[in-house]
Design a protein around this motif. Structure first.
Motif, PDB file in Angstrom:
ATOM      1  N   UNK A   1      -1.743 -10.348   3.363  1.00  0.00           N
ATOM      2  CA  UNK A   1      -2.610 -11.517   3.239  1.00  0.00           C
ATOM      3  C   UNK A   1      -4.055 -11.103   3.005  1.00  0.00           C
ATOM      4  N   UNK A   2      -4.733 -11.863   2.156  1.00  0.00           N
ATOM      5  CA  UNK A   2      -6.153 -11.643   1.894  1.00  0.00           C
ATOM      6  C   UNK A   2      -6.957 -11.899   3.168  1.00  0.00           C
ATOM      7  N   UNK A   3      -7.838 -10.945   3.515  1.00  0.00           N
ATOM      8  CA  UNK A   3      -8.653 -11.102   4.709  1.00  0.00           C
ATOM      9  C   UNK A   3      -7.975 -10.656   5.983  1.00  0.00           C
ATOM     10  N   UNK A   4      -6.711 -10.272   5.891  1.00  0.00           N
ATOM     11  CA  UNK A   4      -5.969  -9.771   7.058  1.00  0.00           C
ATOM     12  C   UNK A   4      -5.606  -8.310   6.842  1.00  0.00           C
ATOM     13  N   UNK A   5      -4.912  -8.039   5.761  1.00  0.00           N
ATOM     14  CA  UNK A   5      -4.535  -6.664   5.425  1.00  0.00           C
ATOM     15  C   UNK A   5      -5.619  -5.983   4.582  1.00  0.00           C
ATOM     16  N   UNK A   6      -6.086  -6.680   3.578  1.00  0.00           N
ATOM     17  CA  UNK A   6      -7.162  -6.223   2.695  1.00  0.00           C
ATOM     18  C   UNK A   6      -7.938  -7.432   2.209  1.00  0.00           C
ATOM     19  N   UNK A   7      -9.124  -7.170   1.651  1.00  0.00           N
ATOM     20  CA  UNK A   7      -9.793  -8.150   0.808  1.00  0.00           C
ATOM     21  C   UNK A   7      -9.376  -7.795  -0.623  1.00  0.00           C
ATOM     22  N   UNK A   8      -8.544  -8.626  -1.214  1.00  0.00           N
ATOM     23  CA  UNK A   8      -8.037  -8.359  -2.556  1.00  0.00           C
ATOM     24  C   UNK A   8      -9.033  -8.902  -3.584  1.00  0.00           C
ATOM     25  N   UNK A   9      -9.649  -7.983  -4.343  1.00  0.00           N
ATOM     26  CA  UNK A   9     -10.676  -8.327  -5.308  1.00  0.00           C
ATOM     27  C   UNK A   9     -10.233  -8.006  -6.726  1.00  0.00           C
TER      28      UNK A   9
END
Length: 206
Positions: A50-58
């Motif tokens: 999940x975005x903001x949980x595992x990574x910030x996906x950009x």
């Protein structure tokens, strides 16, 4: 006695894919020993992430903009994707007295070792998770998530990373999950007792 809070420990954790470093970091966070530093990445999310949980996906464009703005404590290209850690978030947590673990590669660790920020310098420690080559290959194949080409690439990268393990302050040779976590948590506890972390707020500025 000083009323200034203890500075948190910044522990950099490196090791090849399959070393279990992410599992160690997440378990320490779940036990309340650390605050996990969420990295930014341009790679696609894996199932369940999940975005903001595992990574910030950009997107690559979003990532490049943050690089240009100097927002990253470290950033590097790994397996064709970009990864980076926001400096402001790490410093905020450390100055609040929270331990921070960063699961990053050897390139990123080398970058942070030379960071001039006083909070980062005082809080810094690092550990390399080493897995014997035969065991590492067995783990990667046992995951059954990567192609043969990807497995071979990860093994080649692991050999290059292992060649730099002497750059780290601590070395943890992986055995099994419970053994590894016992040693990892003991290291975190010992690092949190360093007298250098009791520096005054004035000493942390500038």
């Amino acid at each position: 006695m000083s009323n200034n809070p203890m500075l948190g420990t910044l522990l950099i954790v490196s090791g090849p894919s399959g070393s279990g470093k992410t599992t160690l970091c997440r378990r320490a966070e779940s036990a309340g020993l650390t605050s996990y530093s969420i990295s930014c990445t341009t790679r696609a999310p894996r199932p369940g992430e999940q975005h903001g949980v595992d990574y910030y996906f950009l997107t690559p464009e979003e990532f490049a903009a943050k690089v240009a703005a100097g927002e990253f404590l470290e950033h590097a290209s790994v397996h064709g994707n970009s990864y980076g850690t926001l400096r402001s978030e790490v410093v905020r947590l450390l100055e609040a007295g929270q331990n921070v673990v960063m699961d990053i590669d050897v390139q990123g660790a080398a970058s942070i070792r030379t960071c001039p920020h006083p909070t980062i310098r005082r809080a810094y420690a690092d550990v390399y998770i080493h897995v014997p080559p035969a065991e590492l290959e067995a783990r990667l194949r046992g995951r059954q998530t990567d192609s043969e080409d990807t497995i071979l690439l990860r093994l080649r990268n692991a050999a290059m990373e292992d060649a730099r393990r002497s750059e780290y302050q601590y070395l943890l040779t992986s055995a099994d999950r419970e053994h590894d976590y016992a040693r990892f948590s003991a290291l975190l506890t010992a690092l949190s007792l360093r007298s250098s972390l009791s520096a005054s707020a004035d000493a942390l500025q500038g």
